[in-house]
Design an enzyme around this catalytic site. Structure first.
Site, PDB file in Angstrom:
ATOM      1  N   LYS A  81      30.449  56.122  48.456  1.00  0.00           N
ATOM      2  CA  LYS A  81      30.990  57.046  49.451  1.00  0.00           C
ATOM      3  C   LYS A  81      29.840  57.711  50.187  1.00  0.00           C
ATOM      4  O   LYS A  81      29.097  58.492  49.620  1.00  0.00           O
ATOM      5  CB  LYS A  81      31.869  58.086  48.760  1.00  0.00           C
ATOM      6  CG  LYS A  81      33.088  58.387  49.568  1.00  0.00           C
ATOM      7  CD  LYS A  81      34.137  59.108  48.787  1.00  0.00           C
ATOM      8  CE  LYS A  81      35.406  59.184  49.646  1.00  0.00           C
ATOM      9  NZ  LYS A  81      36.480  59.853  49.020  1.00  0.00           N
ATOM     10  N   TRP A  93      33.812  55.042  53.080  1.00  0.00           N
ATOM     11  CA  TRP A  93      33.508  54.019  52.080  1.00  0.00           C
ATOM     12  C   TRP A  93      32.622  52.910  52.633  1.00  0.00           C
ATOM     13  O   TRP A  93      32.863  52.407  53.725  1.00  0.00           O
ATOM     14  CB  TRP A  93      34.803  53.377  51.583  1.00  0.00           C
ATOM     15  CG  TRP A  93      35.601  54.264  50.689  1.00  0.00           C
ATOM     16  CD1 TRP A  93      35.186  55.413  50.095  1.00  0.00           C
ATOM     17  CD2 TRP A  93      36.964  54.071  50.300  1.00  0.00           C
ATOM     18  NE1 TRP A  93      36.201  55.950  49.346  1.00  0.00           N
ATOM     19  CE2 TRP A  93      37.307  55.149  49.446  1.00  0.00           C
ATOM     20  CE3 TRP A  93      37.919  53.096  50.566  1.00  0.00           C
ATOM     21  CZ2 TRP A  93      38.572  55.273  48.875  1.00  0.00           C
ATOM     22  CZ3 TRP A  93      39.175  53.215  49.996  1.00  0.00           C
ATOM     23  CH2 TRP A  93      39.498  54.296  49.162  1.00  0.00           C
ATOM     24  N   THR A  98      41.626  44.204  27.868  1.00  0.00           N
ATOM     25  CA  THR A  98      40.653  44.218  28.971  1.00  0.00           C
ATOM     26  C   THR A  98      39.437  45.000  28.488  1.00  0.00           C
ATOM     27  O   THR A  98      39.573  45.930  27.689  1.00  0.00           O
ATOM     28  CB  THR A  98      41.216  44.889  30.231  1.00  0.00           C
ATOM     29  OG1 THR A  98      41.616  46.203  29.877  1.00  0.00           O
ATOM     30  CG2 THR A  98      42.374  44.134  30.798  1.00  0.00           C
ATOM     31  N   GLU A 154      45.734  41.985  33.462  1.00  0.00           N
ATOM     32  CA  GLU A 154      47.056  42.608  33.570  1.00  0.00           C
ATOM     33  C   GLU A 154      48.017  41.781  34.403  1.00  0.00           C
ATOM     34  O   GLU A 154      49.210  42.064  34.458  1.00  0.00           O
ATOM     35  CB  GLU A 154      46.919  44.004  34.210  1.00  0.00           C
ATOM     36  CG  GLU A 154      46.301  45.058  33.313  1.00  0.00           C
ATOM     37  CD  GLU A 154      44.788  45.122  33.395  1.00  0.00           C
ATOM     38  OE1 GLU A 154      44.162  44.115  33.779  1.00  0.00           O
ATOM     39  OE2 GLU A 154      44.218  46.174  33.075  1.00  0.00           O
TER      40      GLU A 154
HETATM   41  P1  ADP Z   1      37.501  42.648  32.958  1.00  0.00           P
HETATM   42  O1  ADP Z   1      37.558  43.898  33.818  1.00  0.00           O
HETATM   43  O2  ADP Z   1      37.634  42.907  31.519  1.00  0.00           O
HETATM   44  O3  ADP Z   1      36.444  41.689  33.367  1.00  0.00           O
HETATM   45  P2  ADP Z   1      39.595  41.278  34.370  1.00  0.00           P
HETATM   46  O4  ADP Z   1      39.251  39.863  34.455  1.00  0.00           O
HETATM   47  O5  ADP Z   1      41.003  41.621  34.155  1.00  0.00           O
HETATM   48  O6  ADP Z   1      38.838  41.914  33.213  1.00  0.00           O
HETATM   49  O7  ADP Z   1      39.051  41.953  35.672  1.00  0.00           O
HETATM   50  C1  ADP Z   1      39.824  41.991  36.823  1.00  0.00           C
HETATM   51  C2  ADP Z   1      39.016  42.540  37.951  1.00  0.00           C
HETATM   52  O8  ADP Z   1      38.004  41.628  38.353  1.00  0.00           O
HETATM   53  C3  ADP Z   1      39.813  42.790  39.204  1.00  0.00           C
HETATM   54  O9  ADP Z   1      40.500  44.005  39.152  1.00  0.00           O
HETATM   55  C4  ADP Z   1      38.732  42.770  40.269  1.00  0.00           C
HETATM   56  O10 ADP Z   1      38.047  44.004  40.356  1.00  0.00           O
HETATM   57  C5  ADP Z   1      37.764  41.749  39.746  1.00  0.00           C
HETATM   58  N1  ADP Z   1      37.991  40.464  40.409  1.00  0.00           N
HETATM   59  C6  ADP Z   1      38.665  39.404  39.947  1.00  0.00           C
HETATM   60  N2  ADP Z   1      38.626  38.377  40.828  1.00  0.00           N
HETATM   61  C7  ADP Z   1      37.903  38.810  41.894  1.00  0.00           C
HETATM   62  C8  ADP Z   1      37.506  38.233  43.148  1.00  0.00           C
HETATM   63  N3  ADP Z   1      37.821  36.994  43.483  1.00  0.00           N
HETATM   64  N4  ADP Z   1      36.783  38.997  43.982  1.00  0.00           N
HETATM   65  C9  ADP Z   1      36.440  40.271  43.661  1.00  0.00           C
HETATM   66  N5  ADP Z   1      36.782  40.862  42.507  1.00  0.00           N
HETATM   67  C10 ADP Z   1      37.499  40.141  41.632  1.00  0.00           C
END
Ligand code: ADP
Length: 544
Positions: A441, A446, A185, A331
């Site tokens: 915040k 929030w 990641t 993950e």
């Molecule tokens: P990176 O952080 O490297 O881009 P990831 O694809 O694993 O890798 O990122 C996952 C994150 O992306 C999630 O924890 C979330 O914060 C965000 N995310 C994924 N899909 C959505 C969605 N549909 N709406 C909002 N946030 C999203």
């Protein structure tokens, strides 16, 4: 008492065998540097995967060895997905958009023995070569005619690497828990972390992707896989499409190119497409300007970051395509939740429909979730209480690969803390309000930057919006709205902030708005809040 059922291992090899027997003639279309529109079939892809496995065996690759790829979405990358994992080695997909130092860190941390690299990404490997001591071989994903000239020793083309190898390969009987692939990641702080998938998790995830209420995919469909194969296994599409017999179209290096994506959708009569919102924004802009309507397109999968309502509306109203909003993370292999609608949804009033559309959806069977407060106490599913989202399930990572310290995300045994803040409605529909590290915040409460962004992109003059917290002497932080206008438009601060009134809680209204030409993106195509916070460090809000 045990039941009397066969204990067949759940391996990626079983997906390949099924697809090879049942869908050998299903087309696989790719854009590559050496072929602008390459056509092959699953049968041919798997035949070449066997030749690849023979070539890897010939050069001494063994069970568990890591094999790196720095590659776009195309048929050769698909051959690697199967050839490497099914021979028992581990396919390590590396994101070429990361900073070069991060690429070097990842390749060294994974101890990749070989690197398969796209010709367009080869200059990066050439530059980094002296920092990549674990690599014994570099193979360029092309033929001899297109092999880049280089001073590096021993670089060969993929076609010559597999040429002359037998079409047969005796795939080993693998333990279903053996590692199959690895993906880091991006990690906005600290080093990237490796997620190590196994055969079992991949097969179970593939089943879940095949449900009607997940991707709505089948044998009659054609999927344009824009989501990169170097990021979270392209949402599992390289496994799901062969399993179901769905035709697949790979845009190669052109994944961010509106005209190429448009041409592919039209010429291949694409019915389904998957990618992040920023890609769809590019495609929709191009289609609007070029006067194109995508008649064949039925379903667009959107995930990776929150999908603005304006994107969903344009797909529906102009192209007649239905958007499925999904949430997940590397993950989680990556599928977590899918936003499909209940019976009767079509008769809901528009406002209620819109409020439902922007949510991230319900967990797909196999994923369990909960929200907790700062002390780890579980919060109710009342659609209001927001807390840290935790998940568990057979395709959720139980630890990171070779991490020196204990991961804080795995502090609670059996659960993974996603780093997202969310609420959950009584029917199980989850809505992300923020990433924990992006939360604003104000006066101890929030404010959801995602809600504000969704509302702002509803303004007809706003193309893209991002909201960040700016230091405030009284409230600690207050929201700043950053806007990219639609071409030819200059929305005023008053008109956009006025538009938001009544759409969000009064105390959430941003204190100010700035117009920018471009919003910085991360290596995975998401708005980089980290970069924006740096850019607007020291910004003085009016009255602060
Ligand atoms: P990176 O952080 O490297 O881009 P990831 O694809 O694993 O890798 O990122 C996952 C994150 O992306 C999630 O924890 C979330 O914060 C965000 N995310 C994924 N899909 C959505 C969605 N549909 N709406 C909002 N946030 C999203």
């Amino acid at each position: 008492m045990h039941g009397l059922m066969m204990d067949s291992p759940l391996t990626i090899t079983s997906i390949m065998r099924h697809a090879e027997r049942c869908h050998p003639d299903t087309p696989v279309v790719s854009v590559t540097l050496d072929s602008p529109l390459h056509r092959t079939t699953y049968g041919e892809v798997f035949r070449r995967a066997r030749r690849l496995a023979n070539a890897l065996t010939r050069v001494g690759i063994r069970l568990g060895d890591r094999i790196g790829t720095l590659a776009w979405n195309d048929h050769r990358h698909l051959e690697l997905y199967y050839g490497v994992s099914c021979m028992g080695a581990v396919l390590h997909t590396v994101n070429p958009r990361l900073f070069p130092e991060q690429v070097a860190y990842i390749v060294n941390h994974a101890h990749d023995r070989m690197m398969f690299v796209d010709p367009l990404i080869f200059p990066l490997v050439e530059k980094l070569r002296s920092h990549l001591p674990s690599l014994e071989r570099i193979i360029v994903l092309t033929d001899d005619a297109h092999l880049p000239k280089t001073s590096l020793d021993g670089v060969v083309s993929y076609e010559s690497f597999i040429a002359g190898e037998p079409d047969d390969f005796d795939w080993p009987d693998l333990d279903e828990r053996s590692a199959s692939s690895l993906c880091y990641t991006s990690g906005t702080t600290g080093h990237p972390k490796g997620v190590l998938f196994n055969h079992r998790s991949t097969v179970l995830h593939t089943y879940a992707c095949g449900f009607k209420d997940t991707m709505n995919l089948g044998r009659q469909d054609t999927m344009l896989a824009v989501v990169p194969m170097f990021h979270a296994n392209a949402w599992g599409l390289p496994y799901t499409c062969p399993m179901l017999g769905t035709r697949v179209v790979f845009p190669g290096p052109k994944m961010g190119d509106g005209p190429t994506l448009t041409a592919l959708i039209q010429s291949e009569q694409v019915t389904h497409a998957g990618g992040v919102p920023t890609i769809w924004q590019v495609l929709l802009n191009h289609a609007r300007e070029a006067g194109v309507v995508f008649e064949s397109l039925q379903t667009v999968l959107v995930g990776g970051s929150a999908c603005p309502l304006s994107i969903m509306e344009e797909f529906r109203e102009r192209h007649g395509a239905h958007v499925i909003h999904a949430w997940g993370m590397t993950e989680m292999s990556p599928l977590g939740t899918i936003n499909t609608f209940p019976a009767g949804f079509d008769s809901w009033p528009k406002e209620r429909q819109d409020a439902q559309r922007v949510k991230q959806g319900r967990p797909v069977f196999g994923v369990e979730m909960k929200i907790v407060d700062d002390d780890g106490r579980e919060l109710p599913w009342d659609g209001k209480s927001a807390g840290i989202l935790k998940v568990r399930g057979p395709w959720v990572c139980s630890d990171y690969f070779k991490l020196d310290e204990k991961s804080s995300a795995h502090e609670e045994p059996g659960w993974f803390a996603t780093g997202d803040v969310a609420n959950i409605s009584p029917d199980g529909t989850m809505q992300i309000t923020d990433r924990a590290k992006d939360v604003i915040k104000s006066g101890g409460e929030w404010i959801s930057s995602i809600d504000l962004e969704n509302a702002a992109t509803g303004h007809p003059k706003v193309l893209q919006a991002a909201v960040i917290g700016i230091k405030h002497p009284k409230w600690d932080e207050r929201p700043l709205l950053i806007v990219v206008p639609r071409p030819g438009e200059t929305p005023s601060r008053e008109e956009v902030l006025g538009y938001l009134e009544g759409k969000v809680a009064k105390w959430w209204l941003p204190d100010d708005m700035v117009i920018v030409d471009k919003i910085p993106l991360t290596a995975t195509g998401k708005i980089s809040k980290l970069e924006l916070r740096k850019q607007f460090e020291g910004y003085r809000l009016p009255g602060a």
